[in-house]
Design a protein around this motif. Structure first.
Motif: not given
Length: 96
Positions: A12-14, A20-23, A30-31
């Protein structure tokens, strides 16, 4: 079960997270929180901590710094460990 969850979070992180950017309202994201929680507490408790964190990450939340809590050992584990250490020190004292 712990390592497949860690792999899914990294995936997911990659892949999705950069789009999504920093939300996230919290630090760490959260990840990252989920990865640390699963790594530190295991699959079951780590997933629960991560789910609770995601539920708190909403538009009405003030956000802020929220680190994964430290791992606590149950009372029975602490008792066994202290007895084992006492046994080791007694054995070393008798052998010396």
């Amino acid at each position: 079960m712990k390592y497949p969850l860690l792999w899914l979070i990294k995936l997911y992180q990659w892949t999705i997270s950069p789009m999504l950017g920093p939300v996230c309202r919290y630090y760490p994201s959260c990840s990252h929180y989920g990865y640390t929680a699963v790594h530190r507490h295991g699959a079951l408790k780590g997933t629960g901590l991560t789910a609770w964190r995601i539920l708190r990450c909403n538009p009405w939340s003030p956000g802020g710094v929220d680190h994964v809590p430290a791992r606590k050992h149950p009372v029975w584990h602490q008792r066994i460990r202290s007895r084992w250490q006492q046994h080791r020190t007694q054995s070393n004292a008798q052998g010396a």
